[in-house]
Motif scaffolding. Structure first.
Motif, PDB file in Angstrom:
ATOM      1  N   MET A 185      17.771 -10.513   5.191  1.00 44.19           N
ATOM      2  CA  MET A 185      16.593 -11.394   5.203  1.00 44.19           C
ATOM      3  C   MET A 185      15.327 -10.722   4.840  1.00 44.19           C
ATOM      4  SD  MET A 185      15.298 -12.258   9.153  1.00 44.19           S
ATOM      5  CE  MET A 185      14.212 -12.108   9.659  1.00 44.19           C
ATOM      6  N   LYS A 186      14.481 -12.168   4.081  1.00 47.02           N
ATOM      7  CA  LYS A 186      12.878 -11.789   3.645  1.00 47.02           C
ATOM      8  C   LYS A 186      11.953 -11.604   4.793  1.00 47.02           C
ATOM      9  CE  LYS A 186      13.545 -12.928  -0.472  1.00 47.02           C
ATOM     10  NZ  LYS A 186      12.985 -14.962  -1.868  1.00 47.02           N
ATOM     11  N   LYS A 187      10.789  -9.705   4.940  1.00 46.85           N
ATOM     12  CA  LYS A 187      10.303  -9.740   6.346  1.00 46.85           C
ATOM     13  C   LYS A 187       8.768 -10.142   5.540  1.00 46.85           C
ATOM     14  CE  LYS A 187      12.715  -6.309   8.857  1.00 46.85           C
ATOM     15  NZ  LYS A 187      12.723  -4.816   8.835  1.00 46.85           N
ATOM     16  N   TYR A 188       8.551 -10.076   4.685  1.00 50.88           N
ATOM     17  CA  TYR A 188       7.880  -9.747   3.627  1.00 50.88           C
ATOM     18  C   TYR A 188       7.443 -10.474   2.181  1.00 50.88           C
ATOM     19  CZ  TYR A 188       2.282  -9.360   3.292  1.00 50.88           C
ATOM     20  OH  TYR A 188       1.109  -9.257   2.927  1.00 50.88           O
ATOM     21  N   GLU A 189       6.903 -11.546   2.051  1.00 55.57           N
ATOM     22  CA  GLU A 189       7.255 -12.168   0.068  1.00 55.57           C
ATOM     23  C   GLU A 189       6.179 -12.512  -0.019  1.00 55.57           C
ATOM     24  OE1 GLU A 189      10.007 -14.730  -2.953  1.00 55.57           O
ATOM     25  OE2 GLU A 189      10.122 -14.403  -1.454  1.00 55.57           O
ATOM     26  N   VAL A 190       5.010 -11.642  -1.904  1.00 51.55           N
ATOM     27  CA  VAL A 190       4.379 -12.112  -2.254  1.00 51.55           C
ATOM     28  C   VAL A 190       4.137 -11.947  -3.501  1.00 51.55           C
ATOM     29  CG1 VAL A 190       2.253 -11.230  -0.095  1.00 51.55           C
ATOM     30  CG2 VAL A 190       3.391  -9.776  -1.780  1.00 51.55           C
ATOM     31  N   VAL A 191       3.414 -12.148  -4.009  1.00 44.53           N
ATOM     32  CA  VAL A 191       3.353 -12.541  -6.154  1.00 44.53           C
ATOM     33  C   VAL A 191       1.645 -11.996  -5.921  1.00 44.53           C
ATOM     34  CG1 VAL A 191       2.991 -13.564  -7.499  1.00 44.53           C
ATOM     35  CG2 VAL A 191       4.583 -14.625  -5.847  1.00 44.53           C
ATOM     36  N   VAL A 192       1.520 -10.341  -7.474  1.00 44.43           N
ATOM     37  CA  VAL A 192       1.339 -10.005  -7.720  1.00 44.43           C
ATOM     38  C   VAL A 192       0.150 -10.903  -8.678  1.00 44.43           C
ATOM     39  CG1 VAL A 192       0.265  -8.244  -9.463  1.00 44.43           C
ATOM     40  CG2 VAL A 192       2.414  -7.927  -8.032  1.00 44.43           C
ATOM     41  N   ASN A 193      -1.666 -11.371  -8.154  1.00 40.52           N
ATOM     42  CA  ASN A 193      -1.833 -11.867  -8.720  1.00 40.52           C
ATOM     43  C   ASN A 193      -3.170 -11.376  -9.307  1.00 40.52           C
ATOM     44  OD1 ASN A 193      -3.905 -12.016  -6.277  1.00 40.52           O
ATOM     45  ND2 ASN A 193      -2.959 -13.351  -6.311  1.00 40.52           N
ATOM     46  N   GLU A 194      -3.605  -9.899  -9.342  1.00 38.45           N
ATOM     47  CA  GLU A 194      -4.669  -8.824 -10.007  1.00 38.45           C
ATOM     48  C   GLU A 194      -4.175  -7.812  -9.903  1.00 38.45           C
ATOM     49  OE1 GLU A 194      -9.250  -8.407  -9.507  1.00 38.45           O
ATOM     50  OE2 GLU A 194      -8.710  -9.991  -8.684  1.00 38.45           O
ATOM     51  N   ILE A 195      -4.508  -6.866 -10.885  1.00 38.35           N
ATOM     52  CA  ILE A 195      -4.477  -5.378 -10.964  1.00 38.35           C
ATOM     53  C   ILE A 195      -5.083  -4.707 -11.403  1.00 38.35           C
ATOM     54  CG2 ILE A 195      -2.812  -3.764 -11.856  1.00 38.35           C
ATOM     55  CD1 ILE A 195      -0.121  -5.957 -12.174  1.00 38.35           C
ATOM     56  N   GLY A 196      -6.112  -3.812 -10.508  1.00 40.43           N
ATOM     57  CA  GLY A 196      -7.375  -3.413 -10.730  1.00 40.43           C
ATOM     58  C   GLY A 196      -6.726  -2.057 -11.737  1.00 40.43           C
ATOM     59  N   GLU A 197      -8.497  -1.657 -12.138  1.00 41.51           N
ATOM     60  CA  GLU A 197      -8.397  -1.711 -13.616  1.00 41.51           C
ATOM     61  C   GLU A 197      -8.030  -0.067 -13.876  1.00 41.51           C
ATOM     62  OE1 GLU A 197     -12.194  -2.694 -12.183  1.00 41.51           O
ATOM     63  OE2 GLU A 197     -10.445  -3.662 -12.992  1.00 41.51           O
ATOM     64  N   ALA A 198      -8.517   1.074 -12.160  1.00 43.72           N
ATOM     65  CA  ALA A 198      -7.571   2.015 -11.957  1.00 43.72           C
ATOM     66  C   ALA A 198      -6.730   2.104 -10.846  1.00 43.72           C
ATOM     67  CB  ALA A 198      -8.909   2.587 -10.802  1.00 43.72           C
ATOM     68  N   MET A 199      -6.144   1.430 -10.734  1.00 43.39           N
ATOM     69  CA  MET A 199      -4.842   1.142 -10.024  1.00 43.39           C
ATOM     70  C   MET A 199      -3.728   2.059 -11.490  1.00 43.39           C
ATOM     71  SD  MET A 199      -1.290   0.250 -10.383  1.00 43.39           S
ATOM     72  CE  MET A 199      -1.313  -1.266 -11.871  1.00 43.39           C
ATOM     73  N   ALA A 200      -4.019   2.357 -11.863  1.00 48.51           N
ATOM     74  CA  ALA A 200      -2.384   3.334 -13.029  1.00 48.51           C
ATOM     75  C   ALA A 200      -3.226   4.872 -12.141  1.00 48.51           C
ATOM     76  CB  ALA A 200      -3.326   3.522 -14.324  1.00 48.51           C
ATOM     77  N   GLN A 201      -4.095   4.877 -12.147  1.00 47.92           N
ATOM     78  CA  GLN A 201      -4.186   6.411 -11.859  1.00 47.92           C
ATOM     79  C   GLN A 201      -3.523   6.540 -10.454  1.00 47.92           C
ATOM     80  OE1 GLN A 201      -8.552   6.917 -11.241  1.00 47.92           O
ATOM     81  NE2 GLN A 201      -9.239   6.588 -13.141  1.00 47.92           N
ATOM     82  N   LEU A 202      -3.428   6.039  -9.845  1.00 47.38           N
ATOM     83  CA  LEU A 202      -3.084   6.050  -7.927  1.00 47.38           C
ATOM     84  C   LEU A 202      -1.021   5.685  -8.478  1.00 47.38           C
ATOM     85  CD1 LEU A 202      -5.010   3.929  -5.612  1.00 47.38           C
ATOM     86  CD2 LEU A 202      -4.508   6.065  -6.201  1.00 47.38           C
ATOM     87  N   LEU A 203      -0.762   4.920  -9.479  1.00 47.87           N
ATOM     88  CA  LEU A 203       0.929   5.580  -9.680  1.00 47.87           C
ATOM     89  C   LEU A 203       0.456   6.190 -10.307  1.00 47.87           C
ATOM     90  CD1 LEU A 203       1.490   1.625 -11.700  1.00 47.87           C
ATOM     91  CD2 LEU A 203       2.563   2.635  -9.358  1.00 47.87           C
ATOM     92  N   ILE A 204       0.202   7.271 -11.003  1.00 46.25           N
ATOM     93  CA  ILE A 204       0.042   8.922 -11.739  1.00 46.25           C
ATOM     94  C   ILE A 204       0.555  10.021 -10.006  1.00 46.25           C
ATOM     95  CG2 ILE A 204      -0.457  10.692 -12.685  1.00 46.25           C
ATOM     96  CD1 ILE A 204      -1.899   8.808 -14.944  1.00 46.25           C
ATOM     97  N   GLN A 205      -0.371   9.342  -8.889  1.00 41.88           N
ATOM     98  CA  GLN A 205      -0.604  10.253  -7.825  1.00 41.88           C
ATOM     99  C   GLN A 205       0.688   9.119  -6.715  1.00 41.88           C
ATOM    100  OE1 GLN A 205      -3.891  10.388  -6.063  1.00 41.88           O
ATOM    101  NE2 GLN A 205      -4.701  10.719  -7.992  1.00 41.88           N
ATOM    102  N   ASP A 206       1.888   9.340  -7.260  1.00 41.58           N
ATOM    103  CA  ASP A 206       3.270   8.372  -6.624  1.00 41.58           C
ATOM    104  C   ASP A 206       3.054   7.341  -5.587  1.00 41.58           C
ATOM    105  OD1 ASP A 206       5.075   9.518  -8.526  1.00 41.58           O
ATOM    106  OD2 ASP A 206       4.985  11.081  -7.060  1.00 41.58           O
ATOM    107  N   MET A 207       1.151   6.784  -5.845  1.00 49.69           N
ATOM    108  CA  MET A 207       1.034   5.556  -4.561  1.00 49.69           C
ATOM    109  C   MET A 207       0.540   3.873  -5.136  1.00 49.69           C
ATOM    110  SD  MET A 207      -1.436   8.323  -2.520  1.00 49.69           S
ATOM    111  CE  MET A 207      -2.776   6.756  -2.366  1.00 49.69           C
TER     112      MET A 207
END
Length: 119
Positions: free
Chosen positions: A1-23
């Protein structure tokens, strides 16, 4: 059962820095301006049931098992669409807004991808 569903509409330019930190930091359309560069902003969602250990988080076609949920996650996810996803499989949260998950680390997030939490 779905509890929460959203669609990505913007990606911050520094977001990749957090992905490197597994966040991955999520906010709905009302993200604070000073945090939007580090976050994935998504459509407004409706949390229909509390996020719990054992749930599944889906980022597009990638899946992750929820291993720990901070005590503030359900409130702030419902209010602001905010949570910090930590891809470390921990069974104890370090911060009240963290959702810890187990699975292959995401290497990218794309506009238009769905983010789903399901039991």
């Amino acid at each position: 059962m779905k509890k929460y569903e959203v669609v990505v509409n913007e990606i911050g330019e520094a977001m990749a820095q957090l992905l490197i930190q597994d966040m991955l930091v999520l906010f709905d359309e009302n993200a604070p301006t000073d945090l939007s560069s580090f976050s994935v902003n998504h459509s407004k969602g409706n949390l229909t049931e509390q996020v719990a250990v054992g749930d599944m988080l889906y980022l597009g076609d990638r899946s992750y098992k929820v291993t720990a949920v901070g005590h503030r996650v359900n409130h702030i996810l419902n209010q602001m669409g905010h949570a910090t996803i930590k891809f470390d499989g921990a069974d104890v949260t370090r911060l009240p807004g963290y959702i810890h998950v187990k699975g292959k680390d995401p290497v990218h997030i794309s506009l238009g991808e769905k983010i789903v939490i399901a039991s």
